[in-house]
Design an enzyme around this catalytic site. Structure first.
Site, PDB file in Angstrom:
ATOM      1  CD  GLU A 262      -3.002  -1.046   2.186  1.00 57.54           C
ATOM      2  OE1 GLU A 262      -4.191  -0.766   2.004  1.00 57.54           O
ATOM      3  OE2 GLU A 262      -2.550  -1.358   3.295  1.00 57.54           O
TER       4      GLU A 262
ATOM      5  CG  ASN B 264      -4.724   6.336  13.002  1.00 57.80           C
ATOM      6  OD1 ASN B 264      -5.570   7.205  13.047  1.00 57.80           O
ATOM      7  ND2 ASN B 264      -3.490   6.561  12.593  1.00 57.80           N
TER       8      ASN B 264
ATOM      9  CB  CYS C  90       6.554  -4.942   9.122  1.00 56.36           C
ATOM     10  SG  CYS C  90       7.731  -4.129  10.235  1.00 56.36           S
TER      11      CYS C  90
ATOM     12  CB  CYS D 172       4.973  -1.880  16.611  1.00 55.17           C
ATOM     13  SG  CYS D 172       6.663  -1.414  16.230  1.00 55.17           S
TER      14      CYS D 172
ATOM     15  CB  CYS E  72       0.171   6.174  11.307  1.00 61.98           C
ATOM     16  SG  CYS E  72       0.731   7.741  10.766  1.00 61.98           S
TER      17      CYS E  72
ATOM     18  CB  SER F 104       8.543   4.727  15.510  1.00 62.58           C
ATOM     19  OG  SER F 104       8.204   5.081  14.184  1.00 62.58           O
ATOM     20  CG  LEU F 105      11.038   7.594  21.751  1.00 65.17           C
ATOM     21  CD1 LEU F 105      12.301   6.778  21.553  1.00 65.17           C
ATOM     22  CD2 LEU F 105      11.382   8.992  22.266  1.00 65.17           C
ATOM     23  CG  HIS F 106       5.499   4.913  19.216  1.00 65.12           C
ATOM     24  ND1 HIS F 106       4.900   6.037  18.670  1.00 65.12           N
ATOM     25  CD2 HIS F 106       5.827   4.133  18.149  1.00 65.12           C
ATOM     26  CE1 HIS F 106       4.865   5.912  17.344  1.00 65.12           C
ATOM     27  NE2 HIS F 106       5.435   4.787  17.003  1.00 65.12           N
TER      28      HIS F 106
ATOM     29  CB  CYS G 167       3.078   7.619   3.097  1.00 63.64           C
ATOM     30  SG  CYS G 167       3.464   6.466   4.409  1.00 63.64           S
TER      31      CYS G 167
ATOM     32  N   GLY H  24       6.476  -1.697   6.595  1.00 65.33           N
ATOM     33  CA  GLY H  24       7.857  -2.175   6.568  1.00 65.33           C
ATOM     34  C   GLY H  24       8.796  -1.349   7.410  1.00 65.33           C
TER      35      GLY H  24
HETATM   36  N1  SAH Z   1       8.874   0.855  10.503  1.00 72.52           N
HETATM   37  C1  SAH Z   1       8.973   2.285  10.431  1.00 72.52           C
HETATM   38  C2  SAH Z   1       8.054   2.936   9.411  1.00 72.52           C
HETATM   39  C3  SAH Z   1       6.640   2.442   9.276  1.00 72.52           C
HETATM   40  S1  SAH Z   1       5.469   2.765  10.564  1.00 72.52           S
HETATM   41  C4  SAH Z   1       8.753   2.890  11.778  1.00 72.52           C
HETATM   42  O1  SAH Z   1       8.455   2.175  12.713  1.00 72.52           O
HETATM   43  O2  SAH Z   1       8.952   4.084  11.922  1.00 72.52           O
HETATM   44  C5  SAH Z   1       5.025   4.460  10.420  1.00 72.52           C
HETATM   45  C6  SAH Z   1       4.590   5.092  11.730  1.00 72.52           C
HETATM   46  O3  SAH Z   1       3.233   4.739  12.079  1.00 72.52           O
HETATM   47  C7  SAH Z   1       5.441   4.659  12.897  1.00 72.52           C
HETATM   48  O4  SAH Z   1       5.716   5.763  13.731  1.00 72.52           O
HETATM   49  C8  SAH Z   1       4.507   3.697  13.598  1.00 72.52           C
HETATM   50  O5  SAH Z   1       4.896   3.483  14.910  1.00 72.52           O
HETATM   51  C9  SAH Z   1       3.186   4.388  13.457  1.00 72.52           C
HETATM   52  N2  SAH Z   1       2.030   3.572  13.739  1.00 72.52           N
HETATM   53  C10 SAH Z   1       1.889   2.245  13.607  1.00 72.52           C
HETATM   54  N3  SAH Z   1       0.659   1.850  13.986  1.00 72.52           N
HETATM   55  C11 SAH Z   1      -0.004   2.950  14.363  1.00 72.52           C
HETATM   56  C12 SAH Z   1      -1.331   3.186  14.830  1.00 72.52           C
HETATM   57  N4  SAH Z   1      -2.200   2.196  14.973  1.00 72.52           N
HETATM   58  N5  SAH Z   1      -1.664   4.459  15.095  1.00 72.52           N
HETATM   59  C13 SAH Z   1      -0.789   5.468  14.910  1.00 72.52           C
HETATM   60  N6  SAH Z   1       0.457   5.305  14.470  1.00 72.52           N
HETATM   61  C14 SAH Z   1       0.847   4.058  14.202  1.00 72.52           C
END
Ligand code: SAH
Length: 340
Positions: free
Chosen positions: A92, A290, A112, A116, A333, A214-216, A105, A159
């Site tokens: 996608e 999301n 992947c 996560c 995302c 992506s820290l989170h 994007c 990915g």
């Molecule tokens: N693997 C890379 C790029 C793809 S993910 C990465 O981890 O950065 C793109 C972004 O979307 C990342 O910051 C990821 O953590 C975030 N993401 C994944 N699932 C999500 C969700 N359900 N809601 C919001 N962001 C999300």
């Protein structure tokens, strides 16, 4: 004999092929330019002689991703594409319109393997890496379909780009080529979940390309719970590497932080986050979670997001809340996945 896919070659490789066919080097430049203008066959290359076009068509072809499905958001014109690859896989891509230009994007892998917890894209694991031309062709096909030029590229689709480093770096060089898409490195952003060896190499090879992490989470325990990659590359080490990356490149790092209700969105976590990022050339992008149907996490309310943002800013960390585009077509995302 299988035909050579011209799109998989860089200019030097094209030159070698043309040389082998007894043609001068500048032909390779012409052909490369045609490919990045979206040509789908040597027939279209009208500034080559008919003889050369025929000779090329005998040995080579220009492969393309196929549009399997396209959804267009009625809210904001965001488009989500499902592209078919040459095998049974599909990926996608999302096209977004902003005031400052069009953004895309792109996916770097089919699936992947980072796992996560809140992300839909990795739920089925990794099918395979994309090759550089398959990453680049997402841009070419979207430009063809929209008739518009893409000016910003984020590698934030499905990915983990640093889990496919070689093809990622080849892709970056291909689309940066003046004679092709001519995309400036500064208008490209690579987003990683924190694969440290990749970040180190990337800092050496592409100091001008933007880096997003992506820290989170604001501490190791929460991060390990949300992102298994943290067990291999702990946050403390990751942030150290980021600090020196920012110093060396002089470029601001973006930290993506998805707000998950009751998990990482409190005042305490904001304070902790501000502490670990203190003094770094960076910016925090707060992403509303999301909701992914199959997962139990819930996103934070707008109020919480604003409070979190204010708490960071009070402590000197610039923070924004990401605007959501394409919500009506599941283009946001972490929602990029193949709905069977
Ligand atoms: N693997 C890379 C790029 C793809 S993910 C990465 O981890 O950065 C793109 C972004 O979307 C990342 O910051 C990821 O953590 C975030 N993401 C994944 N699932 C999500 C969700 N359900 N809601 C919001 N962001 C999300």
């Amino acid at each position: 004999m299988e035909k050579i896919n011209l799109k998989s070659l860089d200019q030097d490789e094209l030159q070698a092929l043309l040389k082998e066919m007894g043609e001068p080097a500048f032909r390779a430049k012409q052909i490369f330019a045609w490919i990045y203008r979206g040509a789908s066959s040597p027939d279209e290359m009208t500034d080559l002689s008919k003889g050369l076009r025929e000779k090329l068509a005998e040995r080579a072809e220009i492969r393309e991703l196929r549009i399997l499905r396209r959804q267009i958001s009625e809210q904001d014109g965001t488009r989500k594409y499902l592209f078919g690859l040459d095998d049974e896989n599909a990926i996608e891509t999302v096209f977004m319109k902003y005031r400052h230009g069009n953004s895309i994007c792109v996916s770097s892998q089919a699936g992947c393997r980072m796992g996560c917890r809140f992300c839909a894209s990795g739920m089925a694991g990794l099918a395979r890496n994309l090759s550089a031309w398959e990453i680049a062709d997402q841009i070419l096909q979207v430009q063809k379909d929209t008739g518009e030029r893409v000016s910003n590229v984020v590698i934030m689709g499905t990915g983990e780009p640093f889990d496919n480093y070689d093809q990622l770096s080849r892709f970056l060089r291909l689309v940066h080529e003046k004679n092709g898409l001519n995309l400036g490195y500064r208008s490209i952003t690579v987003s990683t979940c924190g694969v440290i060896p990749g970040i180190l190499r990337f800092g050496e090879e592409f100091p001008q390309v933007n880096l997003a992490i992506s820290l989170h989470a604001s501490n190791e325990a929460t991060r390990s719970e949300l992102m298994p990659v943290n067990r291999s590359y702990p946050m403390a080490q990751l942030l150290e590497v980021c600090r020196s990356h920012a110093e060396k490149t002089g470029r601001r790092i973006t930290f993506e932080y998805t707000l998950v209700s009751g998990v990482n969105d409190g005042e305490k976590q904001a304070e902790e986050l501000a502490g670990v990022l203190s003094g770094m050339l960076c910016h925090v992008n707060l992403i509303p979670l999301n909701t992914v149907r199959e997962k139990s996490f819930r996103g934070s309310s707008k109020d919480y997001a604003r409070r979190f943002q204010a708490a960071l800013e009070r402590r000197g960390i610039p923070a924004t809340i990401r605007r959501e585009l394409g919500g009506d077509i599941d283009a946001a995302c972490g929602q990029l996945r193949l709905k069977a």
